[in-house]
Design a protein around this motif. Structure first.
Motif, PDB file in Angstrom:
ATOM      1  N   HIS A 180       0.843  -1.192   0.000  1.00 23.08           N
ATOM      2  CA  HIS A 180       0.000   0.000   0.000  1.00 23.08           C
ATOM      3  C   HIS A 180       0.882   1.246   0.000  1.00 23.08           C
ATOM      4  O   HIS A 180       1.799   1.351   0.817  1.00 23.08           O
ATOM      5  CB  HIS A 180      -0.872  -0.030   1.263  1.00 23.08           C
ATOM      6  CG  HIS A 180      -1.817   1.111   1.371  1.00 23.08           C
ATOM      7  ND1 HIS A 180      -2.858   1.298   0.503  1.00 23.08           N
ATOM      8  CD2 HIS A 180      -1.887   2.136   2.260  1.00 23.08           C
ATOM      9  CE1 HIS A 180      -3.529   2.382   0.849  1.00 23.08           C
ATOM     10  NE2 HIS A 180      -2.956   2.917   1.911  1.00 23.08           N
ATOM     11  N   THR A 224      -3.128   0.394  -3.697  1.00 22.91           N
ATOM     12  CA  THR A 224      -2.902  -0.935  -3.121  1.00 22.91           C
ATOM     13  C   THR A 224      -2.697  -1.942  -4.243  1.00 22.91           C
ATOM     14  O   THR A 224      -3.392  -1.881  -5.262  1.00 22.91           O
ATOM     15  CB  THR A 224      -4.121  -1.355  -2.265  1.00 22.91           C
ATOM     16  OG1 THR A 224      -4.358  -0.333  -1.299  1.00 22.91           O
ATOM     17  CG2 THR A 224      -3.894  -2.662  -1.549  1.00 22.91           C
ATOM     18  N   TYR A 272       1.333  -4.819   3.540  1.00 21.78           N
ATOM     19  CA  TYR A 272       0.321  -5.105   4.558  1.00 21.78           C
ATOM     20  C   TYR A 272       0.774  -6.365   5.285  1.00 21.78           C
ATOM     21  O   TYR A 272       0.760  -7.445   4.712  1.00 21.78           O
ATOM     22  CB  TYR A 272      -1.029  -5.385   3.890  1.00 21.78           C
ATOM     23  CG  TYR A 272      -1.859  -4.175   3.541  1.00 21.78           C
ATOM     24  CD1 TYR A 272      -1.681  -2.949   4.145  1.00 21.78           C
ATOM     25  CD2 TYR A 272      -2.883  -4.279   2.601  1.00 21.78           C
ATOM     26  CE1 TYR A 272      -2.471  -1.856   3.824  1.00 21.78           C
ATOM     27  CE2 TYR A 272      -3.688  -3.191   2.270  1.00 21.78           C
ATOM     28  CZ  TYR A 272      -3.467  -1.982   2.894  1.00 21.78           C
ATOM     29  OH  TYR A 272      -4.258  -0.909   2.580  1.00 21.78           O
ATOM     30  N   SER A 296      -2.435  -5.065  10.831  1.00 23.71           N
ATOM     31  CA  SER A 296      -2.429  -4.583   9.455  1.00 23.71           C
ATOM     32  C   SER A 296      -3.534  -3.548   9.274  1.00 23.71           C
ATOM     33  O   SER A 296      -4.574  -3.608   9.953  1.00 23.71           O
ATOM     34  CB  SER A 296      -2.599  -5.692   8.412  1.00 23.71           C
ATOM     35  OG  SER A 296      -3.955  -5.829   8.061  1.00 23.71           O
ATOM     36  N   THR A 401     -11.068  -0.949   5.134  1.00 24.80           N
ATOM     37  CA  THR A 401      -9.803  -0.832   5.832  1.00 24.80           C
ATOM     38  C   THR A 401      -9.424   0.530   6.325  1.00 24.80           C
ATOM     39  O   THR A 401      -9.967   1.517   5.959  1.00 24.80           O
ATOM     40  CB  THR A 401      -8.647  -1.169   4.908  1.00 24.80           C
ATOM     41  OG1 THR A 401      -7.999   0.043   4.622  1.00 24.80           O
ATOM     42  CG2 THR A 401      -9.099  -1.813   3.675  1.00 24.80           C
ATOM     43  N   GLU A 407      -8.135   3.429   8.821  1.00 31.63           N
ATOM     44  CA  GLU A 407      -6.904   3.149   9.533  1.00 31.63           C
ATOM     45  C   GLU A 407      -7.309   3.222  10.815  1.00 31.63           C
ATOM     46  O   GLU A 407      -7.969   3.621  11.074  1.00 31.63           O
ATOM     47  CB  GLU A 407      -5.907   4.094   9.839  1.00 31.63           C
ATOM     48  CG  GLU A 407      -4.896   3.723  10.917  1.00 31.63           C
ATOM     49  CD  GLU A 407      -4.872   4.018  12.101  1.00 31.63           C
ATOM     50  OE1 GLU A 407      -4.476   3.922  12.578  1.00 31.63           O
ATOM     51  OE2 GLU A 407      -5.174   4.177  12.648  1.00 31.63           O
TER      52      GLU A 407
END
Ligand SMILES: Cc1cc2nc3c(=O)[nH]c(=O)nc-3n(C[C@H](O)[C@H](O)[C@H](O)COP(=O)(O)OP(=O)(O)OC[C@H]3O[C@@H](n4cnc5c(N)ncnc54)[C@H](O)[C@@H]3O)c2cc1C
Length: 410
Positions: A180, A224, A272, A296, A401, A407
């Motif tokens: 990423h 990503t 990741y 992660s 994610t 995050e």
């Protein structure tokens, strides 16, 4: 006065420094960056983040830095919406929340709250740690050596403290098969606007791009792709070349993003990974945050766990009275690990298909993804999904994610 060395002034390290400073410790934070590190995407203030910030007296400040958000949208290359999840979805418990701030702002708020007992050594790190029984002798990169009652490795997933005291990274790292890149894009008059939407785009071949609102005039971008290893961190040119090879024909705003990555002051690229360790402490040295338990960015819980971990470690040291009698911190370190390990283990258990969903192989996979995002919001499934979102401990979202959005939500 008990002395603590915290290696790494990220969210975990600076939060612990804040709490220990208030408890009367003399705290040194060794941060390898020359100044407090900026950058990163958003942090969700639901769950643990909120609770720990309230406990630290910083919640109001964090709430003053919220980023306007209307929701997440999965788009085609021409920005046609394939699926949307507005912030109102699931009674505000869905993927994107109204209560998110940039990691940069959270890190600044925590850093600025450090009291007089906390000293930061920027541009420094430890080169050696010698446990002498009653204290640990730390040798700094600059050459100085000092003794501490406690050393905390809060230096992230590639922790140096872990390497020095627990062994090499490969013993503990579990790559998830994705990498990423993230950075801030400064808008120009021709930049497509986001209108407060978090846009997610997938190209076949396991490639994903995302742009989300940042500070006014800025967008936070994430790229990503499939990878287990990357060019060395110091070889920026090789990193850009890899991104360019991977995304050149990906569509949507790939060309613009690749150019912006080269100009961004906060560009970062990493795999990741998860970190799995049998024990987080040895003698007077303890790991905290990603160095100990990185779940992660795909967990969406890195920052929540870092904040919670710092609060729990401080609480364990406080209740064992280590700040006034640092003769033996072992009971406190055991209590900390007993409390935190189930939380970290739960965050590390990614839902089945989680990795594949971020970056599907094929056009069919991309379509299925978008269909799934629509389906979980269908009327019949709404109560079930609302329960799933709400029940996920610490405000964890099943669908997306951290790095891609959540995050840090870390
Ligand atoms: C600038 C930045 C941006 C981020 N952006 C995102 C994001 O967009 N999405 C996401 O999912 N996660 C992101 N993360 C990771 C996320 O912040 C963490 O997963 C989470 O907050 C746990 O925090 P941590 O303090 O344990 O680790 P980190 O946040 O990784 O903090 C570790 C700190 O230690 C410092 N450090 C590293 N090595 C050394 C060393 N040898 N000596 C001294 N100091 C050292 C680093 O500079 C950093 O300040 C980002 C981290 C950073 C540092």
């Amino acid at each position: 006065m008990a002395r603590a060395l915290i290696v790494g002034g990220g969210i975990a390290g600076d939060t612990l420094a804040l709490f220990l400073g208030r408890d009367g410790w003399e705290v040194t934070v060794a941060e390898i960056a020359p100044a407090p590190r900026t950058g990163g995407q958003t942090v969700d203030l639901r769950g643990d983040c909120r609770e720990v910030l309230r406990q630290a007296g910083l919640l109001e400040q964090a709430l003053g830095c919220l980023i306007p958000q209307r929701g997440a949208a999965w788009i085609a290359t021409d920005e046609r919406r394939l699926a949307e999840m507005p912030v109102e979805a699931f009674d505000g418990q869905g993927l994107v929340s109204r209560e998110e701030l940039l990691r940069t702002d959270l890190a600044r708020i925590i850093h600025e709250a450090a009291g007089p007992g906390v000293t930061h050594r920027f541009g420094d790190t430890v080169d050696a740690l010698r446990d002498q029984g009653s204290r640990v002798l730390a040798r700094f990169r600059g050459g100085a050596s000092e003794e501490f009652d406690l050393v905390v490795g809060a230096d992230g997933a590639h922790s140096r403290v872990r390497a020095l005291r627990f062994g090499p990274e490969e013993n503990y790292r579990r790559p998830l098969g994705l990498a990423h890149a993230w950075f801030t894009l400064t808008e120009s008059p021709g930049t497509p606007r986001l209108d407060d939407w978090f846009l997610l785009y997938n190209a076949p071949g396991r490639r994903a791009m995302a742009a989300r609102p940042g500070h006014p005039g800025q967008q936070e971008v994430g790229l990503t792709f499939a990878a287990d290893t990357l060019p060395p961190r110091h070889d920026r040119e090789a990193q850009f070349a890899l991104l360019e090879r991977t995304f050149a024909d990906a569509g949507w705003r790939a060309e613009e993003f690749l150019a912006a990555a080269r100009k961004a002051p906060d560009f970062a690229l990493d795999t990741y990974d998860q970190v799995h360790m049998p024990s987080w402490s040895v003698g007077r040295v303890v790991l905290l945050g990603d160095s100990a338990w990185c779940a992660s960015p795909l967990s969406g819980l890195g920052t929540a766990l870092a904040l919670r971990g710092a609060a729990e470690l401080a609480a364990a040291l406080r209740s064992a009275g280590v700040h006034s009698d640092p003769t033996d911190p072992s009971a406190a370190l055991t209590a900390f690990e007993t409390t935190m390990r189930p939380r970290a283990a739960s965050a590390q258990q990614l839902p089945p298909g989680r990795v594949a969903m971020v970056a599907p192989h094929s056009t069919l996979g991309i379509r299925i993804n978008a269909w799934a995002m629509r389906a979980i919001q269908a009327k019949a499934l709404r109560p079930l999904m609302a329960r799933a979102f709400a029940a996920t401990e610490h405000g964890r979202r099943p669908a997306e994610t951290e790095g891609m959005r959540p995050e840090v939500t870390n």
